[in-house]
Design a protein around this motif. Structure first.
Motif, mmCIF file in Angstrom:
data_model
loop_
_atom_site.group_PDB
_atom_site.id
_atom_site.type_symbol
_atom_site.label_atom_id
_atom_site.label_comp_id
_atom_site.label_asym_id
_atom_site.label_seq_id
_atom_site.Cartn_x
_atom_site.Cartn_y
_atom_site.Cartn_z
ATOM 1 N N ARG A 1 -1.832 9.493 3.804
ATOM 2 C CA ARG A 1 -1.958 8.080 3.439
ATOM 3 C C ARG A 1 -0.808 7.275 3.998
ATOM 4 O O ARG A 1 -0.987 6.172 4.494
ATOM 5 C CB ARG A 1 -1.957 7.929 1.913
ATOM 6 N N THR B 1 1.142 4.314 -2.940
ATOM 7 C CA THR B 1 1.086 5.748 -2.683
ATOM 8 C C THR B 1 2.326 6.457 -3.237
ATOM 9 O O THR B 1 2.220 7.534 -3.833
ATOM 10 C CB THR B 1 0.960 6.016 -1.169
ATOM 11 N N ARG C 1 0.834 -1.215 0.000
ATOM 12 C CA ARG C 1 0.000 0.000 0.000
ATOM 13 C C ARG C 1 0.856 1.248 0.000
ATOM 14 O O ARG C 1 0.552 2.233 -0.678
ATOM 15 C CB ARG C 1 -0.940 -0.002 1.214
ATOM 16 N N ARG D 1 -9.072 7.731 4.148
ATOM 17 C CA ARG D 1 -9.287 8.785 3.166
ATOM 18 C C ARG D 1 -10.209 9.880 3.673
ATOM 19 O O ARG D 1 -9.959 11.064 3.481
ATOM 20 C CB ARG D 1 -9.912 8.198 1.892
ATOM 21 N N ARG E 1 -2.316 14.843 1.399
ATOM 22 C CA ARG E 1 -2.850 13.515 1.120
ATOM 23 C C ARG E 1 -1.731 12.473 1.136
ATOM 24 O O ARG E 1 -1.877 11.389 1.693
ATOM 25 C CB ARG E 1 -3.559 13.500 -0.238
ATOM 26 N N LEU E 2 -0.601 12.833 0.529
ATOM 27 C CA LEU E 2 0.538 11.906 0.484
ATOM 28 C C LEU E 2 0.945 11.474 1.890
ATOM 29 O O LEU E 2 1.036 10.284 2.198
ATOM 30 C CB LEU E 2 1.722 12.570 -0.226
ATOM 31 N N TRP F 1 1.944 6.730 -6.920
ATOM 32 C CA TRP F 1 0.997 7.825 -7.213
ATOM 33 C C TRP F 1 1.730 9.163 -7.199
ATOM 34 O O TRP F 1 1.604 9.975 -8.112
ATOM 35 C CB TRP F 1 -0.132 7.808 -6.167
ATOM 36 N N ARG F 2 2.531 9.360 -6.181
ATOM 37 C CA ARG F 2 3.273 10.611 -6.058
ATOM 38 C C ARG F 2 4.278 10.781 -7.208
ATOM 39 O O ARG F 2 4.378 11.852 -7.803
ATOM 40 C CB ARG F 2 3.973 10.618 -4.704
#
Ligand SMILES: Nc1ncnc2c1ncn2[C@@H]1O[C@H](COP(=O)(O)OP(=O)(O)OP(=O)(O)O)[C@@H](O)[C@H]1O
Ligand SMILES: [Mg+2]
Lengths: 275, 335
Positions: free
Chosen positions: B109, A22, A18, B115, B105-106, A25-26
């Protein structure tokens, strides 16, 4: 105002996959926001294709096919190898900026910073390969051995690219500045991709150089792609052993190199993380 | 100003040592930060502040010694430590290519928050730090002060009970600095424990309950701001007269009980060395009873600047940094 401090939220530290997602995504946002990063694998590669195809193409004789068909697999392999330089620079840049410090202060496995980067880099390189494939199709390159072999060659490229990306992560974890990484990587990458069968057949090289070129993992991968796509003849009978079994050799190299570089990269990153 | 919950230590440094080659950056630092209080770690460039914070926040492994954050050992239980604290490093660590909201958000998470929680908390943090209008712009378009605020907001996303701030106001203009102080006081009021490093004596004086002064990797003094000022030696009485014409007469009177004094004619002010409140009262009475009108009378304790000079034999070299280091990057580089 909300009283943030009195009620702590539920915290479920993310698992490695997970956290990796992330980080990917970044990194993908980075690729999107910094189009010049894509230039390396798109415009530059297209330029290479066109330069080689039209400037050298006329004067380099290749057995069994035309130069454009011969060139395309070679140039795709070169792009995959150069992806290691890009990933190394990206990582060093992150380390310099301090964002890695921030990530290290979070309850995640630190490996996710690297696994995330390896995957986003692979996506980055795939975009390059796709663009080059399209350019190739426009100038006359074709996949001639059917769908399965065609896809297999692409997978092989990505597999080898993955190994190269871990090389890049290792170098990026070891070096302190983006400039140093750039200098080092290009010094290594150019001979690695040119002393090979990527842009010209090895047969006419001086014998010592030919020996190096034919044992170069890059040559095995290039030969594998050529055979799977049907771009030219199999290696001549007097070529070195790896070129006689290119697919097997390319797969083996990819696995071995990943198995060597990934742990090296992780431990270099950990060591760097100590101070 | 402290809250009732003084149950235990939120942060403990236990004989921390860090060597880089043969350079000993931190040389046996120990201190305790009680829950709900603010500790100011004060020291000049290269004193070892950042290195100490990096060890306590698990970014760097001590050469020897250890520490505890929210009861968790920094070496044995780094993950528990990371879950309990937030960190705003000296160099801004926001991701420049991400927007403010994406930065939140980074980190949200990766901190393991849901969320929904991230979305709600991001909004309130953006608002609290006056970043709502810029929330969807890339952080690289932010000013130095906005980056600093975003950095702090990001550190707060998981509402950590312990917060480490490494020179939080370096590079901020005076107004942003005061605003940030306000925010930090708010956090403390809500129960957060704060450890902040600073080169600004004034800042430590304003915010900290306790101050630890380090120089060359060693703790050279520790205590409350008042305590430290007392250590630096004598206080002085400052007397402001209503009429400059009375200065001569007043000086004569005061000299009888405190021979060391200093006169500023323009501001009609006399500064005389004094031992404390008793001296101040004596001088005040003396002047008043002779009928000289007085505007103001006060006791001036030495500033932390004086304390520093007293302790280290050199001045803290940094007070003008605030105005000329606009670049957060350069502020992060130590020699
Ligand atoms: N990664 C490192 N490698 C080698 N030396 C280091 C490293 N980090 C810090 N140092 C050295 O350790 C000493 C203390 O540095 P540190 O950054 O902790 O000081 P500081 O009090 O935070 O200073 P500043 O106010 O400039 O931020 C300095 O001499 C510095 O050069
Ligand atoms: Mg520092």
């Amino acid at each position: 105002m909300t009283t943030l401090q009195t009620t702590r939220p539920v915290i479920a530290p993310p698992s490695l996959p997970r956290a990796t997602v992330t980080v990917v995504w970044r990194n993908l946002i980075h690729i999107r926001r910094m189009p010049e990063m894509l230039l390396d694998v798109t415009v530059q590669s297209v330029m290479f294709v066109l330069l080689f195809a039209y400037v050298f193409g006329g004067s380099i004789e290749v057995p069994g096919t035309n130069y454009k068909e011969f060139l395309l697999p070679g140039i795709m392999v070169q792009t995959m190898v150069f992806s290691s330089a890009i990933v190394a620079m990206g990582l060093t840049n992150d380390l310099q900026k301090g964002i890695v410090d921030r990530l290290k202060s979070l309850p995640i496995s630190r490996a996710s910073v690297l696994t995330g980067r390896s995957i986003s880099s692979l996506i980055h390189s795939s975009i390059g390969v796709a663009v080059m494939g399209a350019t190739g199709l426009l100038i006359g390159w074709r996949i001639r051995n059917g769908f399965v072999d065609g896809v297999l060659a692409f997978l092989l490229l990505l597999l080898f690219g993955f190994a190269m990306i871990w090389l890049g992560i290792w170098v990026g974890s070891l070096m302190r500045t983006v400039e140093a990484v750039q200098g080092f990587m290009f010094t290594v990458m150019f001979p690695l991709t040119f002393v090979a069968n990527t842009f010209a057949p090895t047969e006419k090289m001086p014998s010592w150089l030919r020996f190096i070129a034919e044992w170069n993992p890059v040559s095995a991968l290039t030969q594998a792609c050529r055979e799977l796509w049907g771009n030219g003849l199999p290696a001549p009978a007097d070529a070195a052993w790896p070129l006689q079994h290119p697919v097997l050799v390319a797969v083996t190299w990819s696995i071995v190199l990943t198995a060597v570089f990934a742990p090296l990269a992780l431990s270099a990153f950990r060591r760097r993380s100590r101070d | 100003m402290n809250q009732v919950r003084m149950s235990g230590a939120a942060v403990e440094a236990i004989d921390l040592v860090k060597r880089f080659g043969d350079n000993t950056a931190v040389d046996g630092v120990s201190f305790v930060v009680p829950e709900g209080t603010v500790l100011g770690l004060l020291g000049p460039n290269g004193a070892g502040k950042t290195t100490t914070v990096r060890m306590l926040t698990t970014l760097s492994v001590p050469t020897s010694g250890t520490g505890r954050v929210a009861g968790h050992d920094i070496i044995q239980e780094p993950d528990a430590v990371r879950r309990s604290m937030g960190l705003t490093g000296q160099a801004a660590t926001v991701d420049e290519l991400l927007t403010g909201r994406e930065n939140l958000r980074l980190i949200g998470r990766l901190s393991g928050l849901s969320r929904g929680y991230i979305r709600e908390t991001s909004e309130s943090l953006l608002e609290r730090f006056d970043l709502t209008a810029a929330a969807d712009r890339m952080a690289k378009t932010y000013s130095g002060g906005m980056r600093r605020r975003l950095d702090l907001a990001v550190s707060l996303i998981a509402a950590p009970p312990v917060l480490f701030l490494d020179e939080p106001t370096t590079g901020l203009d005076p107004r942003s600095r005061t605003e940030l102080w306000e925010v930090l006081r708010g956090l403390v009021r809500d129960g957060t424990t704060l450890l902040l490093t600073t080169q600004y004596l004034e800042e430590a004086d304003h915010l900290a309950d306790d101050i630890v002064v380090i120089d060359k990797g060693r703790v050279i003094a520790a205590g409350t701001p008042t305590h430290l000022k007392d250590q630096a030696g004598a206080a002085s009485v400052v007397l402001t007269l209503t009429h400059a014409a009375d200065l001569g007469r007043a000086v004569e009177l005061i000299r009888s009980c405190s021979p060391e004094l200093h006169v500023e004619e323009a501001s009609r002010r006399i500064t005389a060395q004094a031992d404390g409140l008793a001296d101040m009262t004596r001088i005040g009475n003396l002047v008043e009873s002779s009928g000289i009108p007085v505007d103001d009378l006060g006791l001036k304790r030495p500033s932390l600047d004086d304390v520093f000079l007293h302790l280290t034999g050199h001045r803290a070299e940094s007070t003008d940094d605030a105005t000329d280091t606009a670049e957060p990057e350069t502020a992060g580089v130590s020699a």
